[in-house]
Design an enzyme around this catalytic site. Sequence first.
Site, PDB file in Angstrom:
ATOM      1  CG  ASP A  72      -9.241 -16.696   0.235  1.00  0.00           C
ATOM      2  OD1 ASP A  72      -8.382 -17.226  -0.682  1.00  0.00           O
ATOM      3  OD2 ASP A  72      -9.599 -15.462   0.342  1.00  0.00           O
ATOM      4  CG  HIS A 221     -14.582 -18.047   0.798  1.00  0.00           C
ATOM      5  ND1 HIS A 221     -14.839 -17.032   0.122  1.00  0.00           N
ATOM      6  CD2 HIS A 221     -13.557 -17.625   1.679  1.00  0.00           C
ATOM      7  CE1 HIS A 221     -14.237 -16.080   0.596  1.00  0.00           C
ATOM      8  NE2 HIS A 221     -13.345 -16.245   1.471  1.00  0.00           N
TER       9      HIS A 221
END
Length: 260
Positions: A72, A221
């Site tokens: 992400d 992430h």
Amino acid sequence: MKKVMFLTILCLLCSFSYSTSATPSEETYGYGYKKQYNEQPPDLGFYAPLIEKYNGIYMGDPNKKKVYLTFDNGYEQGYTSTVLDVLKEKQVPATFFLTGHYVDDEKELVKRMVKEGHIIGNHSNKHLDFTKASESKIKQDLKALDEKIKSYTNQDSVLFFRPAEGRFNEKSLEITNNLGYVNVFWTVAFVDWHSDRKNGWKHAFNEVMEQIHPGAIILLHTVSQDNADALSHLIDELRKRGYEFGSIEDLLWEKHVPLH
């Protein structure tokens, strides 16, 4: 990319005939699960059938030692190039869920992702909480980001969506599904989005390895230096344990996901 285009067209065609017999619930959920460890998939409780009802995915075959890397990206901290370098060196596919802010600010990295064979998914143009947005606003948000992705890269369609902060409800699942998106959740993740917290690569490595299981969709992430530094070690160790790395695109075929 041909598979993505085919699946998108099929999904959009089928959406015209899709309907539900009951009004979808607007109760908001923050996605989560009960970890099981020892290479066992987590317990998703009622989330599993709810996600499946709207053709979403959260893991692959729990009997196959195959895992799927997803990242992400809301903003850049200078580590995505390292992540891409490792993926290229190790020949591992990944899916990057991007926000509009990221696409606007990091065009060269976005182009590189697609050029090197990775898939870009929609993570909401404005990182909206779709449970609080109207259907028209959701459509507008998704379309805006799709158009950015297609204008900056040679990815000609955007099939996959991941809700911002993992917040969703039945109504948002129905809307995105009817628009032709496949909602992608996950079964391996940890708190790794605080860019000011550095615990070392071994911390990220251990967090993933203690949760890993056959069929895992891994969420990381790229703002984390720990993740960037751990990625090569993770790939090597997983392969050593007999795991393969698959693409989310291939997962649809392997799971025979019914597109409406």
